[in-house]
Each structure stands twice: as C-alpha cells, then as structure tokens.
Design an enzyme around this catalytic site. Structure first.
Site: not given
Ligand code: IPE
Ligand code: IPE
Ligand code: MG
Length: 249
Positions: A29, A77
């Site tokens: 993340d 997502n």
């Molecule tokens: C979890 O991260 C999913 C992945 C890393 C693929 P998110 O960014 O989607 O999670 P939330 O929304 O902060 O819980």
């Molecule tokens: C994790 O990084 C990757 C995916 C969920 C695909 P994020 O895209 O959630 O990054 P933040 O949480 O917005 O910084």
């Molecule tokens: Mg995230």
C-alpha cells in the site's frame, strides 16, 4: 522447497536463518501517496511499486524465504477511476509477459489468486501462460492476488462445498477447517507467518481473511515504492522478536 543454502550468503548476520518466516504476505500500500508526495500522477507510484516487488521477490530467494504472497488488486479496487484501473490491468499484463523469462530462469513458481473470470481475456491469458510456464519450478512460490477479496474467496469455497453436499459426494458433517482450506485459492500454500502492510494503515482490507488467523502483523509507515531490502530486513528482525503462542500459555 527452500532455495539452496548457497543462496543465503547475503542473509544479514543479525537474522537467524532457522527462524525466518516460511511464508510472507504483503499488502503493498501507498503507491498513490508516494507519487503525490513527488507531484507525480498515481500511476508513477504503481510503476515504481512494481520494481519494489521485483526486488522483494529476489530478496526472498536470496534470503531463503520460500513463499511470498502479495495483494495487487482487491475486489474493492474496481471502485477507482477507469484510468487507474486500466493502467493497473495493463501493468499486470505487461509484467506477466516481460518478467516471465526471468521468473522461469530464477525458478519462481507463480500462482495467481482471486476471481480471475472478470479479467480481460488478454490478462487472463498472460496469467495462464506464466502459471503454466513456471508450474514445475522449485524456487520461491510467488502468489499474486488480483481481483481478490477474502470474503468472496470464502463464499466461492462454500459454494463449491455445498455443490458437493448437494450431489451426495460428501455429508455436511464432513465439512471441517481442513476441507474449507482445501477449497480456498491458496489451498496449496501454508498459512502466512508474517503479514507486512506498508504505508501505516492498521487494517487488512479484505486480504486472506481465513489464512491470516495466526500471522504476525507488521505495519510500517514506509510507502510501498520505498520498501527496500533494508525495510524488509527490519520487518524480519521485528518478526524474530515475536513470541508466537498460538493460544497456548
Ligand atoms: C489494499 O489497499 C489493496 C491492495 C494493496 C491491492 P487499499 O489501498 O485498496 O486499501 P484501503 O482502501 O486503504 O483499505
Ligand atoms: C496500493 O497503493 C496499490 C493498489 C491498491 C493497487 P495505493 O494505490 O492504494 O496507494 P495509496 O494508498 O492511495 O497511497
Ligand atoms: Mg491504498
């Protein structure tokens, strides 16, 4: 199978090679925040994140960690912008194609978990080809969760088991933890010993709900694109200080 001991040469000396987690799961993340901090579009964070993942996979091989499972795209997502979803799907497809030769030569055994039926045919085919080409490999077991949700995975397992009961193949009383685990996408893997989440969020966001029952959880503020060998080393040191009780006194 644990990679050859000769490849453990690079293991930091303060890590105990007999106390390493066998299976590490990672919620990768913070790509968006990493990009935002630099004034880049979110996509740049995802691109850099892919490089971080490649380095971590190599590190698992070097340090003798036999299974790595990473959360790449959750069922939730899909709620992101079409531009970001399309970018991620194209990125995954490219990676499965471009990195395949190296995964084969490095003996990586690739698995992909999640509901793959909703993916584009070209991504689905790239996954299928990469899985087939690596299925007999004996090195790190590398599992990527795409369109993955822990709740959905459990529902799919229940549906498969219910069908068997309905067809008279098994009785309801035959259902136990073992049988349910065998119907999960991760049936062939041991449960993760260590869950790492980057970027500081204290939640599991629908990842491996069943499998993480007794995993040690390590959360770091480091954003995923910055999670390098040093950061992984730190996570492993922290893991080695834990006392895993499994409910015992
Ligand atoms: C979890 O991260 C999913 C992945 C890393 C693929 P998110 O960014 O989607 O999670 P939330 O929304 O902060 O819980
Ligand atoms: C994790 O990084 C990757 C995916 C969920 C695909 P994020 O895209 O959630 O990054 P933040 O949480 O917005 O910084
Ligand atoms: Mg995230």
């Amino acid at each position: 199978m644990t990679p050859k001991t000769t490849s453990l040469i690079e293991l930091p000396t303060d890590l105990d090679c007999t106390q390493l987690p066998q299976h590490v799961a990672v919620i990768m993340d913070g790509n968006g925040r990493w990009a935002k901090q630099r004034g880049f579009p979110r996509m740049m964070g995802h691109k850099r994140g892919a490089q971080t993942l490649k380095d971590l996979l190599r590190c698992c091989k070097d340090w003798g960690i036999s299974a790595l499972t990473v959360y790449a795209f959750s069922t939730e997502n899909w709620g992101r912008s079409m531009e970001e979803v399309d970018f991620l799907m194209t990125l995954f497809e490219n990676l499965f194609q471009v990195e395949l030769a190296e995964m084969v030569s490095e003996q990586v055994k690739l698995e992909v978990v999640g509901n793959l039926v909703n993916l584009t045919p070209s991504l689905y085919n790239a996954i299928d080809r990469a899985k087939n080409a690596t299925q007999h490999n004996q090195g790190v077991r590398f599992t990527v969760a795409i369109n993955y949700g822990g709740r959905q995975e459990i529902v799919r397992a229940c549906q498969a088991i219910a069908t068997q009961v309905q067809e008279g193949l098994i009785k309801a009383s035959d259902i136990d933890e073992n049988l349910l685990a065998q119907h999960l996408d991760t049936a062939a893997l041991p449960d993760p010993d260590l869950l790492i989440r980057t970027s500081g969020e204290m939640r599991i966001s629908n990842f491996l709900l069943w499998q993480l029952a007794y995993a040690e959880i390590y959360v770091t503020d480091t954003l995923w694109p910055d999670f390098d060998r040093r950061a992984f080393h730190h996570a492993l040191l922290n893991y080695q200080q834990r006392h895993r009780r499994f409910g015992k006194a």
